[in-house]
Every structure is written in C-alpha cells, then in structure tokens.
Motif scaffolding. Sequence first.
Motif, mmCIF file in Angstrom:
data_model
loop_
_atom_site.group_PDB
_atom_site.id
_atom_site.type_symbol
_atom_site.label_atom_id
_atom_site.label_comp_id
_atom_site.label_asym_id
_atom_site.label_seq_id
_atom_site.Cartn_x
_atom_site.Cartn_y
_atom_site.Cartn_z
ATOM 1 N N ARG A 329 0.834 -1.206 0.000
ATOM 2 C CA ARG A 329 0.000 0.000 0.000
ATOM 3 C C ARG A 329 0.869 1.256 0.000
ATOM 4 O O ARG A 329 0.590 2.226 -0.712
ATOM 5 N N ARG A 330 1.931 1.253 0.817
ATOM 6 C CA ARG A 330 2.816 2.424 0.875
ATOM 7 C C ARG A 330 3.427 2.702 -0.493
ATOM 8 O O ARG A 330 3.475 3.849 -0.941
ATOM 9 N N LEU A 331 3.903 1.656 -1.133
ATOM 10 C CA LEU A 331 4.553 1.824 -2.433
ATOM 11 C C LEU A 331 3.540 2.263 -3.492
ATOM 12 O O LEU A 331 3.816 3.159 -4.305
ATOM 13 N N ARG A 332 2.375 1.641 -3.452
ATOM 14 C CA ARG A 332 1.357 1.950 -4.450
ATOM 15 C C ARG A 332 0.863 3.393 -4.310
ATOM 16 O O ARG A 332 0.553 4.058 -5.308
ATOM 17 N N ASP A 333 0.800 3.898 -3.061
ATOM 18 C CA ASP A 333 0.282 5.244 -2.815
ATOM 19 C C ASP A 333 1.356 6.312 -2.802
ATOM 20 O O ASP A 333 1.050 7.500 -2.623
ATOM 21 N N SER A 334 2.616 5.933 -2.962
ATOM 22 C CA SER A 334 3.707 6.912 -2.868
ATOM 23 C C SER A 334 3.672 7.868 -4.054
ATOM 24 O O SER A 334 3.444 7.460 -5.197
ATOM 25 N N PRO A 335 3.891 9.173 -3.806
ATOM 26 C CA PRO A 335 3.926 10.139 -4.907
ATOM 27 C C PRO A 335 5.118 9.854 -5.825
ATOM 28 O O PRO A 335 6.202 9.497 -5.366
ATOM 29 N N ALA A 336 4.903 10.004 -7.123
ATOM 30 C CA ALA A 336 5.985 9.768 -8.088
ATOM 31 C C ALA A 336 6.933 10.966 -8.114
ATOM 32 O O ALA A 336 6.505 12.112 -8.088
ATOM 33 N N SER A 337 8.216 10.675 -8.154
ATOM 34 C CA SER A 337 9.224 11.734 -8.262
ATOM 35 C C SER A 337 9.769 11.782 -9.681
ATOM 36 O O SER A 337 9.624 10.822 -10.447
ATOM 37 N N ARG A 338 10.393 12.861 -10.014
ATOM 38 C CA ARG A 338 10.996 12.989 -11.331
ATOM 39 C C ARG A 338 12.365 12.309 -11.345
ATOM 40 O O ARG A 338 12.951 12.034 -10.316
ATOM 41 N N GLY A 339 12.861 12.070 -12.531
ATOM 42 C CA GLY A 339 14.191 11.493 -12.639
ATOM 43 C C GLY A 339 14.159 10.028 -13.005
ATOM 44 O O GLY A 339 13.105 9.440 -13.220
ATOM 45 N N ASP A 340 15.349 9.461 -13.066
ATOM 46 C CA ASP A 340 15.510 8.079 -13.515
ATOM 47 C C ASP A 340 15.447 7.064 -12.393
ATOM 48 O O ASP A 340 15.662 5.876 -12.608
ATOM 49 N N GLY A 341 15.151 7.507 -11.210
ATOM 50 C CA GLY A 341 15.030 6.549 -10.124
ATOM 51 C C GLY A 341 16.319 6.348 -9.365
ATOM 52 O O GLY A 341 17.353 6.971 -9.651
ATOM 53 N N ARG A 342 16.269 5.460 -8.380
ATOM 54 C CA ARG A 342 17.389 5.236 -7.457
ATOM 55 C C ARG A 342 17.912 3.805 -7.546
ATOM 56 O O ARG A 342 18.422 3.261 -6.575
ATOM 57 N N GLY A 343 17.739 3.182 -8.688
ATOM 58 C CA GLY A 343 18.264 1.837 -8.883
ATOM 59 C C GLY A 343 17.411 0.740 -8.296
ATOM 60 O O GLY A 343 17.831 -0.423 -8.232
ATOM 61 N N LEU A 344 16.172 1.084 -7.855
ATOM 62 C CA LEU A 344 15.327 0.070 -7.235
ATOM 63 C C LEU A 344 14.847 -0.966 -8.244
ATOM 64 O O LEU A 344 14.613 -2.119 -7.885
ATOM 65 N N ALA A 345 14.689 -0.568 -9.495
ATOM 66 C CA ALA A 345 14.236 -1.518 -10.512
ATOM 67 C C ALA A 345 15.245 -2.649 -10.673
ATOM 68 O O ALA A 345 14.879 -3.831 -10.760
#
Length: 478
Positions: A329-345
């Motif tokens: 739920r936390r991840l699904r509801d988290s606001p999206a940030s700009r940029g290429d991400g933090r390597g979580l993928a």
Amino acid sequence: MKLHDSLTRRTRRFEPLRPGRVTVYGCGPTVYDFAHIGNFRTFAVYDLLHRYLRWRGHEVDFVVNFTDVDDKTITGAADAGLRLAEHTETFVKAFLDDAKTLGFLPFSGHPRATAHIPAMVAFVEGLVERGSAYLAADGSVYYAVTSFDRYGRLSGKGGEDGAGRARIDAEDFEKRDPRDFALWKPAQAADREVGAVWDSPWGPGRPGWHLECSVMATSLLGDTIDIHLGGEDLLFPHHENEIAQSEAATGEPFARFWVHVKHLKVDARKMSKSLGNFHTVRELLDEGYDPAAIRWTLLSAHHRSELNFTRDGLDDATAAVQRLVDFRRRLRDSPASRGDGRGLAARAAEHLAAFGRALDDDLNVPRATAALWTLVKEVNTELDGAGGRVARTDREAVLGALAEMDAVLGVVGLAESSRKVAGADEERVQTLVEAREQARAARDFATADRIRDELAAEGIRLEDTPGGTRWTRVRTGP
C-alpha cells in the motif's frame, strides 16, 4: 529446478517427461472428518508446488484425490447413521471450502475413489492374471509382495521382519506372506449398512485403500507420472504398495519423483485430540486469525523440515503479513518523483531472481522469503530517505516483483481479499477518511479522533503520511 526424490534419496534436477507439461498426483484427505492443520501443512506445500510450476511456465495436470471409502469413512458413516456418500460429502465440501479460504489454486481434479470402482476391479483382474495377486478363501484378493522383487526400494522396509510386517489387519489370516496387502475386501455387515459394496468377479466387496490411489493416478495421468506427493506418514506402506501394484500392472515406472512433507507438531508435541492441541482451519478462523497468516505459517518451514506450530508463531505470521500489506500500500500510494530513479528496478530484478533460484532448489521457501524481506527493507529505506517519493519506473518494477513473488506465495493478495469488515465498504471508509482529514485541517481534533476510533473498532487502521492518510483493513488474532 531440483527436487529431493525420496526414492533415490537424492536432490535431482527435475524435467517433465513431456516438455512443458507436468503431471502431479497428491494423496488427498480421507474424508471421514474435518482436515486439521497438520493435513493442511501438506496441502499448502501441494499448492506451493502447483503455483511454482505454473510460474515457471509449465502446463500442470495436478490431481488430488478424495479417499471416500475405507475403514474410517465406513465407521464414521455407520456411527452417524448415514449412507457413505452422504457422510463423506460433508467433509469433501469442508475441505474445498478450507482450501479456497487458504487461497489454494483449483487443482486439475479431485477424483473420488467411489467413482473409479470399475477401473479398480479391472486393475485387480489384470494383477491376478499376471500372477501378482491371488484370491483367498474368504473372498479377499491380496497383492503378492514376493512377485515384485523391487519391493522396499522407497522405504527400505522390504524385508519380512520388523516394519515390513506393518498394518496386518484382523482378516489377514489368509495371506501367503505377512507383507501381502488387500486389493479387494469381501463385504462386511458395516459395508452393507452404509452402501459401501460393489460387485466384482470375486463377490460383493470394496477396494483396498492402497489400490485406490494407483488406479486414480494412472487412469487420469498415465502409467508414469512426473511427481507423486504425500505426507511422510504415507511413505510406508501406502506409497511402497502403490509402486508395487502400479509397476506390476503397467510394466512402467510409476512416478519419476516422490516428494514427502514432514509432520507438523503443535507446541513441539504431536497433535492429538487427547492433548487438546488438535486444530482445524475453521477453528483458527473462528478465533480471529487471518487466512493469510495461517497460510504463511504453514509455508514458513522447508517442506522436508518439521514445522512446529505455535500461537506465538501464528501471531508473528499475522505481523509479517501485515507488514507486506502495508508495504504494498505504501509503495502503491507513494507520490511519483521525477528522474531516472534510485536503482530500485535493478534491485527488484535481482531479488526476484534470488527468489526464483531459492525455489528452484527443492522449494526452499525460507531462502525465498529472505529475498522478499531484503527487497522490502531496501525499498522502505529508500522511501524513508526520499520523503516517501519514488520514481514511477522504480515503483512499477518493485510492485511487479512483489506481484511475481506473491503469485507463488499467495499471501498478500489473500490478505487483502479476505479482510472484509462487516459494514465497512470501500466508499464509506473513504468518506470517513476524508471527513477526518477535513476535521484535522479545521483543527477539530475531537472529531478526527472520534472517526479514527470508529474505524479502528471496525478493523480499519489509519496511517497519516506526507501524501495523505492511508487506510488498511486489519484482522488480528485473539
């Protein structure tokens, strides 16, 4: 994928006999009473294997039988004053209901022994013709163990002494060898009373227990099946006898892999009604435990390790499932940030691969869930450091990995779908959450607290975050 094979006593690489299609037979419940959590420990492993084989892209024919005619079912029906079919139907339905409650995927089939009597008679006729079985003077037909020189390969109990003499019944005086077992039993008064009698070339009677599984397995899946499953208590004599009669009848190997599940104990003791530690799934549900927590508990140990069931362990499972629900739920509801991400993928892909490798290694669930928890920890750490924001690509990758893992474990989706609180529909809850937010904005904390307490009493937990208030349905134990 590797599985530990009880027949060879080795962990071997598994490949199906026919590429892309796996045939599996699991010994199912004897439907004379409600299945208990020890039974469901075994059946939960069945479901895990079923899910995992499908996850790996196999077409799976997975059959789990109902033993609806044997000594226990006949005695139970007679004691209840019911016909056999009426008595067993209650427990068939209960098993299917409990399996659905625990999130089991539907198996390919649930054959009942009583529906395969003609095939069983033909099977026994073939064994008699081959000299592998004989008719006794009392009308019983016995399998001749001495006719099968490989008897005992599975259990190591092929000799005439000691354990090889197990399960000698009262009517076994007609045996040629103490190890011989009944394929067909002549009708007794109790059998006739409950309607458990069928015609045969040897007179009215009923099949022996061991015969039933061999006939259902070969009739539905073929002479050689890929995987045969069961609890460790079935290894001898049941599975040993299945091998002997099946291979004598077909001339082919009966099962390519034999997988056995260790016992479940309760508070480190054998489960029994006399000790007061005998539990069914529905009893635990009545006490308030979540189906997902029960499922998590039953899958928490490796299937070849003994599982010790405790209330503390069930409470820990409740907390673990809640943590996973909250994480999604936390991840699904988290606001999206700009940029290429933090390597979580990339890390999500890495942990998903580790999850798969663990299950490839003889269904190593503890190691697989370790990969899951590592993913949860790393993502939560990143979210904490980024103010709860995450790049859209990272979020979708992690949610995808979680969904892939849960497709095998079957816990998070089960938890979310089973937490239905009476009177607390989605629209009503959301309306109250919004009313509480408005009250907080107006600094009307008394109203905000009242709404929080009202929802808490209905099993709704609120969490205030920078992105707004999140709510979760919670079901706790006693």
